[in-house]
Design a protein around this motif. Structure first.
Motif, PDB file in Angstrom:
ATOM      1  N   ALA A 210     -18.137 172.371 129.528  1.00  0.00           N
ATOM      2  CA  ALA A 210     -16.962 172.121 130.362  1.00  0.00           C
ATOM      3  C   ALA A 210     -16.048 173.342 130.397  1.00  0.00           C
ATOM      4  O   ALA A 210     -15.532 173.722 131.458  1.00  0.00           O
ATOM      5  CB  ALA A 210     -16.192 170.903 129.832  1.00  0.00           C
ATOM      6  N   MET A 211     -15.848 173.983 129.241  1.00  0.00           N
ATOM      7  CA  MET A 211     -15.013 175.190 129.190  1.00  0.00           C
ATOM      8  C   MET A 211     -15.617 176.301 130.039  1.00  0.00           C
ATOM      9  O   MET A 211     -14.910 177.031 130.738  1.00  0.00           O
ATOM     10  CB  MET A 211     -14.874 175.665 127.746  1.00  0.00           C
ATOM     11  CG  MET A 211     -13.956 174.825 126.897  1.00  0.00           C
ATOM     12  SD  MET A 211     -12.244 174.897 127.431  1.00  0.00           S
ATOM     13  CE  MET A 211     -11.878 176.617 127.124  1.00  0.00           C
ATOM     14  N   SER A 212     -16.937 176.434 129.977  1.00  0.00           N
ATOM     15  CA  SER A 212     -17.624 177.463 130.745  1.00  0.00           C
ATOM     16  C   SER A 212     -17.457 177.223 132.245  1.00  0.00           C
ATOM     17  O   SER A 212     -17.137 178.137 133.005  1.00  0.00           O
ATOM     18  CB  SER A 212     -19.106 177.490 130.372  1.00  0.00           C
ATOM     19  OG  SER A 212     -19.789 178.472 131.114  1.00  0.00           O
ATOM     20  N   MET A 213     -17.662 175.968 132.678  1.00  0.00           N
ATOM     21  CA  MET A 213     -17.499 175.642 134.095  1.00  0.00           C
ATOM     22  C   MET A 213     -16.053 175.829 134.537  1.00  0.00           C
ATOM     23  O   MET A 213     -15.776 176.362 135.617  1.00  0.00           O
ATOM     24  CB  MET A 213     -17.942 174.195 134.358  1.00  0.00           C
ATOM     25  CG  MET A 213     -19.432 173.981 134.275  1.00  0.00           C
ATOM     26  SD  MET A 213     -19.927 172.310 134.786  1.00  0.00           S
ATOM     27  CE  MET A 213     -19.285 171.319 133.455  1.00  0.00           C
ATOM     28  N   TRP A 214     -15.134 175.379 133.708  1.00  0.00           N
ATOM     29  CA  TRP A 214     -13.710 175.501 134.021  1.00  0.00           C
ATOM     30  C   TRP A 214     -13.317 176.965 134.161  1.00  0.00           C
ATOM     31  O   TRP A 214     -12.606 177.346 135.091  1.00  0.00           O
ATOM     32  CB  TRP A 214     -12.890 174.828 132.925  1.00  0.00           C
ATOM     33  CG  TRP A 214     -11.419 174.749 133.189  1.00  0.00           C
ATOM     34  CD1 TRP A 214     -10.749 173.758 133.850  1.00  0.00           C
ATOM     35  CD2 TRP A 214     -10.420 175.690 132.788  1.00  0.00           C
ATOM     36  NE1 TRP A 214      -9.411 174.025 133.889  1.00  0.00           N
ATOM     37  CE2 TRP A 214      -9.176 175.211 133.238  1.00  0.00           C
ATOM     38  CE3 TRP A 214     -10.449 176.898 132.098  1.00  0.00           C
ATOM     39  CZ2 TRP A 214      -7.983 175.891 133.018  1.00  0.00           C
ATOM     40  CZ3 TRP A 214      -9.269 177.575 131.883  1.00  0.00           C
ATOM     41  CH2 TRP A 214      -8.048 177.078 132.337  1.00  0.00           C
ATOM     42  N   GLY A 215     -13.811 177.792 133.230  1.00  0.00           N
ATOM     43  CA  GLY A 215     -13.499 179.223 133.281  1.00  0.00           C
ATOM     44  C   GLY A 215     -14.080 179.900 134.497  1.00  0.00           C
ATOM     45  O   GLY A 215     -13.499 180.845 135.032  1.00  0.00           O
ATOM     46  N   ALA A 216     -15.246 179.416 134.954  1.00  0.00           N
ATOM     47  CA  ALA A 216     -15.885 180.015 136.123  1.00  0.00           C
ATOM     48  C   ALA A 216     -15.163 179.652 137.411  1.00  0.00           C
ATOM     49  O   ALA A 216     -15.167 180.425 138.366  1.00  0.00           O
ATOM     50  CB  ALA A 216     -17.343 179.559 136.206  1.00  0.00           C
ATOM     51  N   GLU A 217     -14.519 178.482 137.436  1.00  0.00           N
ATOM     52  CA  GLU A 217     -13.897 178.010 138.674  1.00  0.00           C
ATOM     53  C   GLU A 217     -12.386 178.210 138.709  1.00  0.00           C
ATOM     54  O   GLU A 217     -11.772 178.181 139.776  1.00  0.00           O
ATOM     55  CB  GLU A 217     -14.221 176.517 138.864  1.00  0.00           C
ATOM     56  CG  GLU A 217     -15.715 176.267 139.046  1.00  0.00           C
ATOM     57  CD  GLU A 217     -16.038 174.816 139.339  1.00  0.00           C
ATOM     58  OE1 GLU A 217     -15.141 174.082 139.816  1.00  0.00           O
ATOM     59  OE2 GLU A 217     -17.184 174.412 139.112  1.00  0.00           O
ATOM     60  N   LYS A 218     -11.763 178.407 137.547  1.00  0.00           N
ATOM     61  CA  LYS A 218     -10.315 178.590 137.479  1.00  0.00           C
ATOM     62  C   LYS A 218      -9.958 180.037 137.788  1.00  0.00           C
ATOM     63  O   LYS A 218     -10.797 180.925 137.805  1.00  0.00           O
ATOM     64  CB  LYS A 218      -9.835 178.221 136.068  1.00  0.00           C
ATOM     65  CG  LYS A 218      -8.345 177.991 135.937  1.00  0.00           C
ATOM     66  CD  LYS A 218      -7.933 176.651 136.502  1.00  0.00           C
ATOM     67  CE  LYS A 218      -6.469 176.355 136.186  1.00  0.00           C
ATOM     68  NZ  LYS A 218      -6.003 175.121 136.839  1.00  0.00           N
TER      69      LYS A 218
END
Length: 253
Positions: free
Chosen positions: A121-129
């Motif tokens: 989730a952190m990885s996806m969030w970091g990629a989209e934020k």
């Protein structure tokens, strides 16, 4: 409190425990049939909502708190990936998953399932934020530390591939590390079709088309696991889509 009050209190506690455990049992049954009523590779939204709510209710029982919390986080992650919703709502759902999985990880740091979803989730969030927001929140370091601790090579590889790059401040993505960890993920878990998908996608980005096609064909040859029906069905779809893209690129040459 008198004897009678204590007896009543004990009865109420037992009733609550039974009710919460019933919620956990119901939620687990929803999760086990999560491909039921699926439309293609999209899960049934009603079933997903039922299992999320049941897991949340089960978390009120301290005797099953960790199991219920694990199920709750898994159901949120599953819903983000497989339940259809408007694209404009994706960031809000991802925020919810990130925040809930972070709370769960802080409470149960040795739980590998929760740690996997938190790092993902952190990885996806970091990629989209916004990249600066991702840096401020320490996304890369959190993903790296959690994924290293649990030997989660798939998340490590994806993080190196996707997290925002800011010169001097954030030395990610690191393509060599992405290559290394995605390869290790496939080597360690060849049953997971997403390991084929992520590595094939990375090879395609590197223009190593023959290698990507070989990985795709290996993945498609594995078929679909009964216990991971919807996930593998979606994984096969991804592999076929990459195959189409590569064939289109090579035909243009």
């Amino acid at each position: 409190m008198g004897t009678f009050g204590k007896i009543i209190g004990s009865i109420l506690l037992c009733c609550c425990a039974i009710f919460a455990n019933d919620n956990l049992h119901f939620a687990d049954s929803c999760y086990s049939v999560r491909a039921l009523k699926a439309n293609g590779d999209k899960a049934d939204a009603k079933n997903a909502k039922l299992m999320i709510n049941a897991y949340r209710k089960a978390m009120a029982d301290t005797s099953v708190l960790e199991k219920a919390t694990t199920g709750y986080i898994k159901s949120l992650y599953f819903s983000l990936r497989f339940v259809p919703f408007e694209k404009k709502n994706r960031m809000g759902k991802l925020d919810t998953l990130k925040n809930e999985s972070e709370k769960a990880f802080n409470k149960f740091p040795t739980n590998k399932e929760i740690a996997h979803i938190y790092a993902a989730a952190m990885s996806m969030w970091g990629a989209e934020k916004n990249p600066l927001a991702a840096v401020k929140d320490g996304v890369a370091l959190k993903v790296r530390d959690v994924a290293y601790a649990t030997k989660n090579y798939q998340v490590l590889g994806r993080a190196h591939q996707l997290l925002p790059y800011i010169p001097l401040i954030l030395p990610w993505p690191d393509k060599d590390s992405a290559d290394k960890y995605l390869g290790l993920a496939l080597q360690n878990d060849p049953k997971d079709l997403y390991n084929y998908y992520f590595l094939a996608e990375f090879r395609m980005d590197q223009k190593r088309y023959d290698e990507a096609l070989e990985i795709i064909h290996q993945g498609l040859a594995r078929g679909v696991r009964t216990e991971e029906f919807l996930e593998d069905r979606r994984g096969r779809w991804h592999l076929k889509e990459i195959e189409k893209k590569i064939n289109a690129k090579t035909r243009k040459k």
